[in-house]
Design an enzyme around this catalytic site. Structure first.
Site, PDB file in Angstrom:
ATOM      1  N   LEU A   1       0.874  -1.167   0.000  1.00  0.00           N
ATOM      2  CA  LEU A   1       0.000   0.000   0.000  1.00  0.00           C
ATOM      3  C   LEU A   1       0.913   1.219   0.000  1.00  0.00           C
ATOM      4  O   LEU A   1       1.942   1.222   0.687  1.00  0.00           O
ATOM      5  CB  LEU A   1      -0.885   0.040   1.250  1.00  0.00           C
ATOM      6  CG  LEU A   1      -2.137  -0.815   1.257  1.00  0.00           C
ATOM      7  CD1 LEU A   1      -2.788  -0.790   2.635  1.00  0.00           C
ATOM      8  CD2 LEU A   1      -3.129  -0.346   0.202  1.00  0.00           C
ATOM      9  N   ASP A   2       0.534   2.241  -0.743  1.00  0.00           N
ATOM     10  CA  ASP A   2       1.330   3.462  -0.776  1.00  0.00           C
ATOM     11  C   ASP A   2       1.422   4.081   0.616  1.00  0.00           C
ATOM     12  O   ASP A   2       0.565   3.859   1.467  1.00  0.00           O
ATOM     13  CB  ASP A   2       0.692   4.488  -1.722  1.00  0.00           C
ATOM     14  CG  ASP A   2       0.675   4.021  -3.159  1.00  0.00           C
ATOM     15  OD1 ASP A   2       1.607   3.326  -3.568  1.00  0.00           O
ATOM     16  OD2 ASP A   2      -0.293   4.362  -3.858  1.00  0.00           O
ATOM     17  N   TYR A   3       2.435   4.903   0.800  1.00  0.00           N
ATOM     18  CA  TYR A   3       2.681   5.618   2.040  1.00  0.00           C
ATOM     19  C   TYR A   3       1.433   6.359   2.514  1.00  0.00           C
ATOM     20  O   TYR A   3       1.111   6.366   3.697  1.00  0.00           O
ATOM     21  CB  TYR A   3       3.844   6.587   1.798  1.00  0.00           C
ATOM     22  CG  TYR A   3       4.262   7.433   2.959  1.00  0.00           C
ATOM     23  CD1 TYR A   3       4.849   6.864   4.091  1.00  0.00           C
ATOM     24  CD2 TYR A   3       4.114   8.818   2.918  1.00  0.00           C
ATOM     25  CE1 TYR A   3       5.262   7.651   5.159  1.00  0.00           C
ATOM     26  CE2 TYR A   3       4.533   9.610   3.971  1.00  0.00           C
ATOM     27  CZ  TYR A   3       5.103   9.028   5.086  1.00  0.00           C
ATOM     28  OH  TYR A   3       5.517   9.806   6.133  1.00  0.00           O
ATOM     29  N   ASP A   4       0.696   6.956   1.570  1.00  0.00           N
ATOM     30  CA  ASP A   4      -0.466   7.754   1.943  1.00  0.00           C
ATOM     31  C   ASP A   4      -1.786   7.001   1.804  1.00  0.00           C
ATOM     32  O   ASP A   4      -2.854   7.612   1.854  1.00  0.00           O
ATOM     33  CB  ASP A   4      -0.498   9.073   1.164  1.00  0.00           C
ATOM     34  CG  ASP A   4      -0.315   8.888  -0.334  1.00  0.00           C
ATOM     35  OD1 ASP A   4      -0.129   7.750  -0.790  1.00  0.00           O
ATOM     36  OD2 ASP A   4      -0.370   9.898  -1.053  1.00  0.00           O
ATOM     37  N   SER A   5      -1.733   5.685   1.651  1.00  0.00           N
ATOM     38  CA  SER A   5      -2.932   4.849   1.648  1.00  0.00           C
ATOM     39  C   SER A   5      -3.018   4.103   2.968  1.00  0.00           C
ATOM     40  O   SER A   5      -2.024   3.922   3.655  1.00  0.00           O
ATOM     41  CB  SER A   5      -2.893   3.849   0.488  1.00  0.00           C
ATOM     42  OG  SER A   5      -2.890   4.539  -0.745  1.00  0.00           O
TER      43      SER A   5
END
Length: 179
Positions: free
Chosen positions: A39-43
């Site tokens: 998962l992305d850093y901001d997800s």
């Protein structure tokens, strides 16, 4: 072994440190597990970890078509045409996406995000349930941007049959061996 983890906002999906950013090591103290997908850093949301390399491949590799479901808060209100585009697949810089399943939903019952999303007073937001069977880099964000509704908050709540359910942000649950 399978570990279900509710990844908080702004945590890297890796155990190794990168500057002063939080990583999985700040939350999970189980040796020899690794991510089956990222998962992305901001997800936020469901991250599956395992010590089984073959299972990791079956979860992460798009050729197996494992569905991943997301609650997506977007800026603006997607119209029927935009939703149909997502359902048919959209052309991104790296090619056509597979068709997605998408529906407008009421806001899910979730934890508050810290810091909260940015909201603009005159622009409404809407929640979608979006299901894809591939996992390109920042794919969901690029898909919603393509239809003119940028993603404000992205929470994965399901990978295959595994669900986030009521697992609090920053917590994990260990499951038995996968059959």
């Amino acid at each position: 072994m399978i570990v279900l983890f509710n990844k908080p906002f702004q945590v890297l999906s890796q155990f190794t440190t990168e500057g002063d950013k939080a990583t999985l090591a700040d939350y999970i103290d189980i040796p020899s597990v690794y991510c089956a997908g990222r998962l992305d850093y901001d997800s936020e949301g469901l991250l599956i970890l395992t010590d089984d390399g073959a299972l990791q491949q079956r979860i992460a590799n798009p050729k197996y078509g494992k569905e991943k479901a997301y609650w997506v808060q977007v800026e603006g209100i997607p119209d029927r045409r935009g939703l149909d585009q997502l359902r048919e697949g959209v052309r991104l810089r790296d090619g056509m996406t597979r068709p997605a399943k998408v529906e407008l939903i009421d806001p899910p019952s979730i934890w508050p995000r810290d810091p909260p999303i940015r909201e603009r007073r005159n622009i409404p937001t809407r929640w979608l349930n979006l299901v894809i069977s591939e996992g390109r880099n920042r794919q969901v964000r690029r898909m919603t941007a393509h239809i003119g509704c940028p993603t404000l908050r992205l929470i994965r709540h399901r990978v295959g049959d595994w669900r986030l359910k009521s697992l609090p942000a920053g917590s994990y649950r260990v499951l038995g061996r996968h059959r």
